[in-house]
Structure formats: structure tokens, C-alpha cells
Design a protein around this motif. Structure first.
Motif, short mmCIF file in Angstrom:
data_model
loop_
_atom_site.label_atom_id
_atom_site.label_comp_id
_atom_site.label_asym_id
_atom_site.label_seq_id
_atom_site.Cartn_x
_atom_site.Cartn_y
_atom_site.Cartn_z
N GLY B 83 1.07 -1.22 -0.23
CA GLY B 83 0.17 0.00 -0.07
C GLY B 83 0.52 1.22 0.82
O GLY B 83 0.48 2.44 -0.05
N HIS B 84 2.50 1.10 0.01
CA HIS B 84 3.16 2.09 -0.56
C HIS B 84 3.37 3.07 1.34
O HIS B 84 4.13 3.48 1.54
CB HIS B 84 2.89 3.30 -1.30
N GLY B 85 2.34 3.62 1.87
CA GLY B 85 1.88 4.68 2.55
C GLY B 85 2.78 5.86 2.83
O GLY B 85 3.49 6.33 2.79
N LEU B 86 2.46 6.59 1.08
CA LEU B 86 3.08 7.98 0.95
C LEU B 86 2.35 8.37 1.66
O LEU B 86 1.20 8.38 2.32
CB LEU B 86 2.79 7.80 -0.66
N PHE B 87 3.21 9.33 1.77
CA PHE B 87 2.79 11.22 2.42
C PHE B 87 1.51 11.60 1.81
O PHE B 87 1.79 12.44 0.80
CB PHE B 87 3.31 11.87 3.34
N PRO B 88 -0.20 11.40 2.36
CA PRO B 88 -0.70 11.93 1.22
C PRO B 88 -0.89 13.89 1.46
O PRO B 88 -1.50 14.37 0.22
CB PRO B 88 -1.86 11.60 2.07
#
Lengths: 254, 312
Positions: B83-88
Motif C-alpha cells: 500500500g506504499h504508505g505515501l504521505f498524502p
């Protein structure tokens, strides 16, 4: 086409009209005298004459601002504290404290605060502060405890310290929800501040109370309408900021 | 080199990872494969100390991973998650710059590195740098996630199901990209997956975990040929074994002398794909050409079938 354009612009136009009307009313209440005159009896004054409406409006806003800023700082700090590993055990305690603040009627707070701090703005600030804590605290708590798990995990995995995670990730991500709490708190405070005038705080409550005492409907109405207009406009403004911050993160509007 | 020695993790009475020891050679890909609940993710998270082990030692290039504070250790190790966990709330460029900023790189160096990685991952820095993660496709988000993990030039990259959320076509491409980038930077990669196909395709070595124990740790060919237990055998999938074995080799290594009719097949295609092409087109042999387009010989059904048999 044309109709859709008008529909899209209508809310903004209404808001603009309300702002203009509000400013005109508090700076030049005399202009509106003919409108309010029919509400008075036996030649009583139609426009509040024991002080400037503009000054009262600004003082009203100042009281609300100070109380809300203080409530925000305390509520958010408390929410941060009880969502850290070291503070988890204080969660039930702080919940009950904040809940007591909300269930205690502001009038009762005023009555209790006056002997301690005297008449004037101070007891009102205390009442508004206590009353405003709950929505901000609960929303901050929701925001900080419902972080997307993989984002928090990624922040830890990247090597952020606890403080860096809080400042760089958790607070920005929960900003829209916290703002929602502040918005609720401000609107409640705007209305509640009027009762401060029973203990000699200078707010728009003065106008309403003067109207009630002299049986002058025009006074009651103008005090109430200014407070209502302020509440609507501030509510709208804060909602817009909330939507903006949420949209930037690709979240649906809360 | 990563040395894992007698690592155990217990939560109260349950043992999640049970006395695991393994050595991962530098500049290789080790794949940890197992069912859910096998402890593979916990094992991975103990390497960068997102989880602290109950017992045992992990050494990175000889140094105990507890010799630094956890957050400093994690800045030196790349980490990507499912799910990558990029900072939105941060742009693509800011996301990739996360660890360099934490390490205090100057702005020019950070920007150079971000641009380099974005270019490497076929994301135009001008167009994609200022965008927010939710404006990207799943494949693009995955690439940004890996670019973020590689930003501070770590020697070690930990990946937890990095391709899990991708559709099959993008997944193939992402796996190839990762292979290419691993070769280019010489990164040591530890990848966790539940997919044996992915393990065979990506791993220099495969570690099979079951119920917290390391059941087998060996090269893919050996896992396929000599599964250490019935569990490994099931995971490999009995009917898939010959094809998985073929997918390990390239056509280059199966070339025979001689010629064949029809369209040529490139030498760097996997033997499995070559066999599929032969069977599907109904021909006994295909010509093979090298990278320069010159004919190398031919590949035959018989030849490939022999290679698909259990190694002696």
C-alpha cells in the motif's frame, strides 16, 4: 448553461451580501432605523444607544477568539498527550474532565467564577474555554487515532522520531478533523458569549439584555442577528479551510 | 552482509518468530516467503527494529543493529510496505525527499537525488514532482514508494509485499525495474511475499517460513528440486514445479546448434516463455537471436522438456 452558472455563484453572492450588510449595520446602524422602528413601542429608540455596536461586535469576537485559542491549545495538547504511549493511561481521566466541562452549564460556571475572579470578561472566558474544550478534544482524538496505518508505519520506517512523526505527519493529516472541532467550538462560543453580559462582560449580549429589560424587541433582534450573521460567516469560512486542506490530501470532504 | 542469529520474537505466550538464523550476502535479493501468520513480516521488521526481538542478534556488515538508536538505524535502511504508505499531504518530490531531509542533506543535493530517482523511474520530475500521491496511478505510487526508500542511498532495502497491490501487468514491469535498479546500485534487498512465483522470479535465495520457523533457505532451483518439507512442497505447488524451474533459466542457456524455421526468439527470454511459445505455435524448434540480432542457434521442445525435469 446560464442557469448552472448562477446556481454555482449564488452561495458566494449571498455570503458577500451578508458580509456587506453586517459591516454596514455595525458601522452605520442609523441607516437601518426605519426598518427596526416598527418593532418599538412608545417612541423607544430603535437602535442600541448605550454603546457602539461596532465596538461591542469586536469585543464579542475578541472574547470568543481568546477563549477558542486557549481551548484549542489545551484540547490539542491533551489529545496529543493521551495518544502517546506514555500518556495512554490518562485517556479516561482527560475524557471525563473534558466531558464535565461540557456538561456544566455556562451560566453555572459564570455564577461560580464571579466570586473567584470578579465581574467582567474573565468569568466569561472561563465559561467559554471550558465549554469549547470537548468538541476540539474529541475531534483531535479521532484525528490522531484514526491515522492510515501504513502511513504511520512508513513514517516510522523512514526513521522519523516520535516528535517528527507528530509534527510532520500526524498533525497535518488530522488538521481537517481538528479544524472541524474548532469550527463547532467557535459557533457554540459565539452564541454562548452573549450570556457573559449578565456578569458585565462587554459582548453583544449587552444589546439583547438591554432589549429584554426595556421590552424593546428591536434591541433583542439586532443583537441576535449580528451574532447569527457572525456565526454563519465564521462557520462557512472555517468549513472552506477544512475542505481545502482535506482536498489537498485527496480525502473526501468530511 | 546481513547476519541473523537465533532471532526470536514472543508476544506473551505466542512465539511469532522462532530461533531464525540466516545470512544474506551483499548485493543479492533474499525473498522471505510464507503464508500469512508465518512471521515473515515480523522477521523483516526486526531488521530495522520496528519490532525489537525477544532474543538473538542481527548484524549489518558486522555491526549489531542495536548499536544505533532505532530511528537513526532506520534512516540508513530503505523500507517499503504494502500500500506504499505515501504521505498524502506531501508532494511526490517531498515524499521522495523524506529521508534526505531527516538526514539534513542540503537542498541542492536532495533535489539532484530526487530528480535522478524520478528520471530512473520514468516519472518526469517537472510534471510529477509537484503532484500529490492521490493524483497518481497505483503503479506510479508504487514507484514513488520505492524511490522514497532508495533516496538516501541505503545499502539495504527491506520490502514488505511491495507488489501486492499491483495488477499483473504492472507487477511484472515493477519486478523487472527492481531487478535492474538492484543491479545498478548494488543494493541488498530482503523482500517479503506470500507468492512463490514472485519468490522464484526475484530471489537469489529464498527463505521459506512456516509458523515462525525458517523451514528452508536455499537457491530457488534447490527449493524447487529438493523441498525440505511437505509444507515447502505445497507452497511450491506440485503441478507448477517444472514450469517454475524453467522460469529460472534464460533461453541463452538452452540454445542448441542447428537452425529452425519461423520467427526468432530473443536469448534473454525465460525458458518457460520459450516453451510456451513453442507449444502454442505447435512447432518443435525456434531460432534464437542474441541482443545484437545475430542468430545463436535454436531452442527445441525436447531440449526444454529435459531441462524441466527434476535436477539430479
Amino acid at each position: 448553461m446560464k442557469e448552472a452558472g448562477v446556481k454555482a455563484w449564488l452561495p458566494s453572492l449571498l455570503r458577500l451580501a451578508l458580509v456587506v450588510l453586517l459591516i454596514a449595520f455595525v458601522t452605520n446602524p442609523g441607516w437601518f432605523e426605519p426598518l427596526l422602528k416598527p418593532l418599538t413601542e412608545s417612541n423607544a429608540p430603535a437602535i442600541y444607544n448605550q454603546g457602539s455596536l461596532l465596538t461591542l461586535t469586536l469585543l464579542h469576537l475578541r472574547t470568543v477568539l481568546i477563549a477558542t485559542v486557549a481551548a484549542t491549545i489545551v484540547a490539542v495538547a491533551l489529545a496529543i498527550l493521551v495518544t502517546r504511549p506514555a500518556g495512554v493511561e490518562f485517556l479516561p481521566l482527560s475524557r471525563s474532565l473534558v466531558n464535565i466541562g461540557q456538561t456544566f452549564p455556562p451560566v453555572a460556571v459564570l455564577a461560580l467564577a464571579v466570586p473567584a475572579v470578579g465581574f467582567g470578561e474573565k468569568p466569561t472566558l472561563i465559561a467559554l474555554f471550558l465549554y469549547g474544550l470537548l468538541p476540539i478534544f474529541e475531534n483531535a482524538l479521532t484525528g490522531l487515532t484514526t491515522m492510515p496505518a501504513n502511513v504511520v508505519e512508513a513514517a516510522r520506517g523512514a526513521g522519523m522520531t516520535g516528535w517528527q512523526r507528530l509534527v510532520k505527519v500526524e498533525l497535518p493529516l488530522s488538521a481537517p478533523i481538528i479544524l472541524g472541532g474548532i469550527r463547532l467550538s467557535v459557533v457554540i462560543s459565539l452564541a454562548t458569549a452573549t450570556i457573559g453580559s449578565t456578569v458585565a462582560a462587554r459582548t453583544l449580549g449587552e444589546v439583547i439584555i438591554a432589549g429584554l429589560l426595556s421590552n424593546n424587541l428591536a434591541f433583542v433582534l439586532q443583537g441576535g442577528l449580528i451574532v447569527a450573521a457572525l456565526a454563519v460567516l465564521i462557520y462557512d469560512g472555517l468549513s472552506a479551510i477544512e475542505r481545502y486542506t482535506a482536498r489537498r490530501m485527496g480525502q473526501e470532504t468530511a | 552482509m546481513i547476519e541473523i542469529e537465533g532471532i526470536t520474537k514472543r508476544y506473551d505466550a505466542t512465539t511469532v518468530v522462532d530461533d531464525v538464523s540466516m545470512v544474506i550476502e551483499p548485493r543479492t535479493i533474499a525473498v522471505i516467503v510464507g503464508t500469512s501468520g508465518s512471521g515473515k513480516t515480523t522477521l523483516l521488521r526486526m531488521i530495522n527494529r520496528l519490532v525489537e526481538p525477544t532474543a538473538g542478534v542481527i548484524r549489518l556488515d558486522g555491526a549489531d543493529n542495536r548499536s544505533l538508536p532505532g530511528y537513526e538505524l532506520r534512516r540508513s535502511i530503505g523500507y517499503t510496505i504494502q500500500g506504499h504508505g505515501l504521505f498524502p499531504h506531501r508532494t511526490v518530490a517531498q515524499n521522495i525527499a523524506t529521508v534526505p531531509v531527516l538526514l539534513g542533506w542540503d537542498a541542492a543535493r536532495t533535489k539532484r537525488r530526487v530528480d535522478e530517482l524520478m528520471t530512473l523511474y520514468q516519472l518526469d520530475p517537472q510534471a510529477f514532482g509537484p503532484r500529490y500521491p492521490h493524483e497518481l496511478s497505483g503503479g506510479q505510487q508504487q514507484r514513488v514508494g520505492v524511490a522514497r526508500a532508495l533516496a538516501a542511498e541505503p545499502n539495504v532495502l527491506l520490502m514488505d509485499e511491495p507488489f501486492g497491490a499491483l495488477d499483473p501487468i504492472i507487477r511484472n514491469k515493477a519486478q523487472e525495474d527492481l531487478r535492474a535498479i538492484q543491479k545498478r546500485f548494488g543494493t541488498t534487498i530482503i523482500l517479503v511475499t506470500h507468492d512463490m512465483e514472485e519468490a522464484v522470479r526475484m530471489g537469489d535465495k529464498i527463505a521459506v517460513m512456516d509458523a515462525g520457523k525458517l523451514v528452508q533457505y536455499a537457491r530457488p532451483a534447490e527449493i524447487l528440486a529438493k523441498p525440505a518439507s511437505a509444507f515447502v512442497e505445497t507452497l511450491v505447488g506440485a503441478s507448477e514445479k517444472p514450469f517454475r524451474l524453467l522460469s529460472l533459466g534464460r533461453v541463452r542457456d538452452a540454445v542448441e546448434t542447428g537452425t529452425a524455421e519461423g520467427e526468432a526468439i530473443p536469448a534473454d527470454v525465460s525458458q518457460r516463455d520459450a516453451l510456451a511459445e513453442l507449444l502454442w505455435s505447435g512447432r518443435p524448434a525456434l531460432p534464437v537471436t542474441g541482443a545484437d540480432g545475430k542468430p545463436l542457434g535454436r531452442v527445441t521442445v525436447d531440449g526444454l522438456v529435459k531441462r524441466a525435469a527434476r535436477p539430479a
